[in-house]
Design a protein around this motif. Structure first.
Motif, PDB file in Angstrom:
ATOM      1  N   LEU A 246     108.316  22.015  73.546  1.00 15.98           N
ATOM      2  CA  LEU A 246     107.178  22.909  73.745  1.00 15.98           C
ATOM      3  C   LEU A 246     107.400  24.164  72.911  1.00 15.98           C
ATOM      4  O   LEU A 246     108.481  24.750  72.927  1.00 15.98           O
ATOM      5  CB  LEU A 246     107.068  23.272  75.219  1.00 15.98           C
ATOM      6  N   LEU A 247     106.389  24.559  72.167  1.00 13.01           N
ATOM      7  CA  LEU A 247     106.485  25.730  71.299  1.00 13.01           C
ATOM      8  C   LEU A 247     105.538  26.809  71.802  1.00 13.01           C
ATOM      9  O   LEU A 247     104.317  26.623  71.818  1.00 13.01           O
ATOM     10  CB  LEU A 247     106.131  25.363  69.853  1.00 13.01           C
ATOM     11  N   SER A 248     106.104  27.934  72.223  1.00 12.12           N
ATOM     12  CA  SER A 248     105.306  29.067  72.696  1.00 12.12           C
ATOM     13  C   SER A 248     105.395  30.197  71.674  1.00 12.12           C
ATOM     14  O   SER A 248     106.490  30.569  71.245  1.00 12.12           O
ATOM     15  CB  SER A 248     105.831  29.566  74.042  1.00 12.12           C
ATOM     16  N   LEU A 249     104.239  30.740  71.312  1.00  7.30           N
ATOM     17  CA  LEU A 249     104.209  31.856  70.358  1.00  7.30           C
ATOM     18  C   LEU A 249     103.965  33.187  71.063  1.00  7.30           C
ATOM     19  O   LEU A 249     103.530  34.152  70.443  1.00  7.30           O
ATOM     20  CB  LEU A 249     103.121  31.613  69.301  1.00  7.30           C
ATOM     21  N   ARG A 250     104.289  33.261  72.345  1.00  9.44           N
ATOM     22  CA  ARG A 250     103.992  34.484  73.099  1.00  9.44           C
ATOM     23  C   ARG A 250     104.730  35.695  72.551  1.00  9.44           C
ATOM     24  O   ARG A 250     104.274  36.833  72.725  1.00  9.44           O
ATOM     25  CB  ARG A 250     104.329  34.291  74.574  1.00  9.44           C
ATOM     26  N   ARG A 251     105.871  35.511  71.886  1.00  9.76           N
ATOM     27  CA  ARG A 251     106.594  36.640  71.305  1.00  9.76           C
ATOM     28  C   ARG A 251     105.952  37.107  69.994  1.00  9.76           C
ATOM     29  O   ARG A 251     106.250  38.208  69.519  1.00  9.76           O
ATOM     30  CB  ARG A 251     108.055  36.260  71.046  1.00  9.76           C
ATOM     31  N   MET A 252     105.072  36.291  69.426  1.00  8.42           N
ATOM     32  CA  MET A 252     104.362  36.681  68.212  1.00  8.42           C
ATOM     33  C   MET A 252     103.013  37.278  68.623  1.00  8.42           C
ATOM     34  O   MET A 252     101.976  36.628  68.540  1.00  8.42           O
ATOM     35  CB  MET A 252     104.177  35.484  67.293  1.00  8.42           C
ATOM     36  N   SER A 253     103.045  38.517  69.071  1.00  9.16           N
ATOM     37  CA  SER A 253     101.857  39.128  69.669  1.00  9.16           C
ATOM     38  C   SER A 253     101.521  40.470  69.024  1.00  9.16           C
ATOM     39  O   SER A 253     101.038  41.378  69.691  1.00  9.16           O
ATOM     40  CB  SER A 253     102.081  39.309  71.175  1.00  9.16           C
ATOM     41  N   CYS A 254     101.743  40.573  67.722  1.00 12.58           N
ATOM     42  CA  CYS A 254     101.471  41.832  67.016  1.00 12.58           C
ATOM     43  C   CYS A 254     100.078  41.832  66.397  1.00 12.58           C
ATOM     44  O   CYS A 254      99.614  40.808  65.879  1.00 12.58           O
ATOM     45  CB  CYS A 254     102.496  42.064  65.911  1.00 12.58           C
ATOM     46  N   ILE A 255      99.431  42.979  66.449  1.00 11.33           N
ATOM     47  CA  ILE A 255      98.264  43.228  65.607  1.00 11.33           C
ATOM     48  C   ILE A 255      98.815  43.750  64.284  1.00 11.33           C
ATOM     49  O   ILE A 255      99.284  44.877  64.195  1.00 11.33           O
ATOM     50  CB  ILE A 255      97.318  44.260  66.242  1.00 11.33           C
ATOM     51  N   ARG A 256      98.802  42.924  63.268  1.00  9.11           N
ATOM     52  CA  ARG A 256      99.427  43.303  62.002  1.00  9.11           C
ATOM     53  C   ARG A 256      98.619  44.355  61.255  1.00  9.11           C
ATOM     54  O   ARG A 256      99.177  45.207  60.561  1.00  9.11           O
ATOM     55  CB  ARG A 256      99.600  42.069  61.114  1.00  9.11           C
ATOM     56  N   ASP A 257      97.313  44.295  61.403  1.00 14.54           N
ATOM     57  CA  ASP A 257      96.474  45.241  60.673  1.00 14.54           C
ATOM     58  C   ASP A 257      95.080  45.224  61.283  1.00 14.54           C
ATOM     59  O   ASP A 257      94.633  44.200  61.819  1.00 14.54           O
ATOM     60  CB  ASP A 257      96.399  44.863  59.185  1.00 14.54           C
ATOM     61  N   LEU A 258      94.392  46.353  61.199  1.00 19.10           N
ATOM     62  CA  LEU A 258      92.987  46.434  61.606  1.00 19.10           C
ATOM     63  C   LEU A 258      92.288  47.382  60.651  1.00 19.10           C
ATOM     64  O   LEU A 258      92.727  48.516  60.477  1.00 19.10           O
ATOM     65  CB  LEU A 258      92.860  46.917  63.051  1.00 19.10           C
ATOM     66  N   ASP A 259      91.229  46.910  60.035  1.00 20.39           N
ATOM     67  CA  ASP A 259      90.515  47.697  59.030  1.00 20.39           C
ATOM     68  C   ASP A 259      89.050  47.837  59.446  1.00 20.39           C
ATOM     69  O   ASP A 259      88.274  46.881  59.352  1.00 20.39           O
ATOM     70  CB  ASP A 259      90.602  47.020  57.661  1.00 20.39           C
ATOM     71  N   PRO A 260      88.640  49.027  59.918  1.00 24.36           N
ATOM     72  CA  PRO A 260      87.253  49.211  60.362  1.00 24.36           C
ATOM     73  C   PRO A 260      86.251  49.250  59.218  1.00 24.36           C
ATOM     74  O   PRO A 260      85.043  49.172  59.462  1.00 24.36           O
ATOM     75  CB  PRO A 260      87.298  50.547  61.108  1.00 24.36           C
TER      76      PRO A 260
END
Length: 483
Positions: A100-114
């Motif tokens: 089972l592969l969980s990506l819960r630790r990969m929870s970053c917003i890398r960028d947001l451009d309005p």
């Protein structure tokens, strides 16, 4: 149910131990979870339809670590099943002997451009996290589903999630510009494009959106944002039948255009079930009605009087006999309370015994015909059956759920699942619809897919699976029959 779980995979113990040791050395032993108690809640589908097994759950923290895991598993021939918030409803996230592969630790917003109106979110971000990040920047990420506090972006993408705002904004395909994907052999496709125009060959992202992890692991995405709405009108109406609801939909759409962002229908049985079982839900209309519509209008213009517009439309609909009563929310709190009546329906159904569920779509113009005919056929097959047909009428997606007759044995009732699949899905196919509108195929509908999907399409899907995942390690046995 029309599908049975695949047989558990038998993995050589020594080979598996060596693989887990190599992965632990890379991602940390604490993130190779083997404790049965920790694994248990991740091995059961939310409704209890599927109970799986896994020797370990892997929790990488980066795309590079996901790539390492898949390369190692590909070489060893060990299957991997990705899982987000475990909110899926067709069993696609349940492992049967695979890792089972969980990506819960990969929870970053890398960028947001309005300015570009984009957000780059990792797959382990919850939907609510992305919504909040957008709101803090004065923007809107419009995907809205009941499980948004738990479900993760990777799962939303893998199932091409829809929700209550598809009418205006589309589903996850329409909300995605680009993806980052780790392929089964461990290679990484960096397709994190923010471009609205890129006519350079195949649009590869659409291979992975809706593929339920059978072609690779989505690790990040460029998602589309919108300007935040500044005006909102939410209304609940009581109506005599779905034909009247369709007439109201046409009136609202003709006047409001794309300001009409939500149009949900639910039956009297559904409304009564929510009011009976969910604390804090209001009886918004004084009388009882055979059907209800929850409609929402939004605009980015502060000076738009959407409530007045809705009131004018309701007045004309009332004069035409299309609606019997209506209420327009006078505050954000009242609007949220009206939405709770709709969003709580799935949970409320659990209190009424066994429920056989269908997530289908038909052309919007045929929704009333579908509801009436499917209800008639199902009730004829089992007298006392309680039909709960509700959902996203504005985009043709109806959750055609069937609650057991009062007093019937639950197990005996659920044993009729395939009978009702034939009744409902045959009708859906005859109306030019789909047997899966937004939940996916997973395990639950694999056999159903072979009955209703074009054979050439199935052949193309199998060819893509074989080409991209020649060793069959990516979520085997899901969507397509076979590896």
């Amino acid at each position: 149910m029309s599908s049975v779980a695949p047989q558990p995979l038998l993995l050589d113990a020594a080979r598996l131990a060596g693989l887990l040791d190599r992965i632990a050395a890379r991602i940390g032993a604490a993130h190779v979870v083997t404790d049965a108690g920790d694994l248990a809640p991740r091995l059961v589908e939310g409704r209890g339809l599927f109970h799986g097994a896994a020797p370990a759950m892997l929790e990488p923290s980066s795309t590079e670590e996901v790539a390492f895991i898949l390369a190692q598993c590909f070489e060893a021939g060990v299957p991997v099943v990705p899982q987000g918030g475990n909110t899926g409803l067709v069993g696609g996230q349940v492992p049967f002997g695979a890792l089972l592969l969980s990506l819960r630790r990969m929870s970053c917003i890398r960028d947001l451009d309005p300015v570009d109106l984009t957000v780059v979110a990792e797959a382990g971000c919850t939907l609510h996290q992305v919504q909040q990040a957008a709101a803090e920047a004065g923007c809107l990420f419009p995907l809205s589903i009941a499980s948004e506090g738990t479900c993760q972006i990777g799962g939303n993408l893998s199932t091409n999630a829809g929700g209550t705002a598809v009418l205006r904004y589309g589903n996850m395909r329409e909300l995605t510009f680009g993806l980052e994907v780790v392929l089964p052999d461990g290679s990484v496709w960096n397709g994190l494009s923010r471009l609205r125009k890129d006519n350079t060959g195949y649009d590869l992202k659409d291979l992975f959106i809706g593929a339920e992890g059978t072609l690779g692991i989505i690790t990040a995405a460029v998602l589309r944002l919108y300007p935040a709405p500044r005006a909102r009108a939410t209304a609940l109406t009581g109506l005599p039948d779905p034909e009247a609801a369709l007439a109201l939909f046409r009136r609202l759409r003709d006047v409001a255009g794309d300001a009409l962002t939500g149009f949900e229908i639910l039956p009297r049985f559904g409304m009564e079930t929510v009011l009976k079982h969910i604390p804090g839900t209001p009886r918004a209309l004084s009388g009882d009605h055979a059907w209800y519509v929850l409609a929402e209008l939004t605009s980015t213009r502060r000076d738009d009087d959407l409530s007045a517009l809705a009131l004018d439309v309701f007045g004309a609909a009332f004069e035409a006999g299309e609606i019997e009563d209506a209420v327009i929310a006078a505050s954000e709190a009242q609007a949220d309370a009206l939405w709770k009546l709709r969003e709580a329906l799935s949970d409320a159904q659990k209190f009424e015994g066994g429920s056989i569920k269908h997530d289908v779509s038909v052309p919007v113009s045929r929704v009333p015909q579908f509801i009436a005919e499917a209800s008639r056929r199902c009730a004829q097959h089992l007298p006392g059956l309680r039909v709960c047909a509700f959902g996203h009428m504005g985009d043709g997606n109806i959750h055609f759920n069937l609650s057991q007759p009062v007093g019937m044995d639950k197990a005996a009732y659920l044993a009729l699942w395939e009978d009702f699949n034939r009744i409902v899905h045959d009708l859906v196919a005859s109306l030019g619809g789909s047997i899966s509108a937004e939940h996916g195929i997973g395990l639950l509908k694999r056999e159903e897919l072979t009955l209703y999907k074009d054979p050439v399409a199935l052949r193309l899907m199998a060819a893509l699976k074989a080409a991209i995942d020649p060793r069959g390690i990516a979520n085997p046995g899901k969507v397509l029959l076979g590896p």
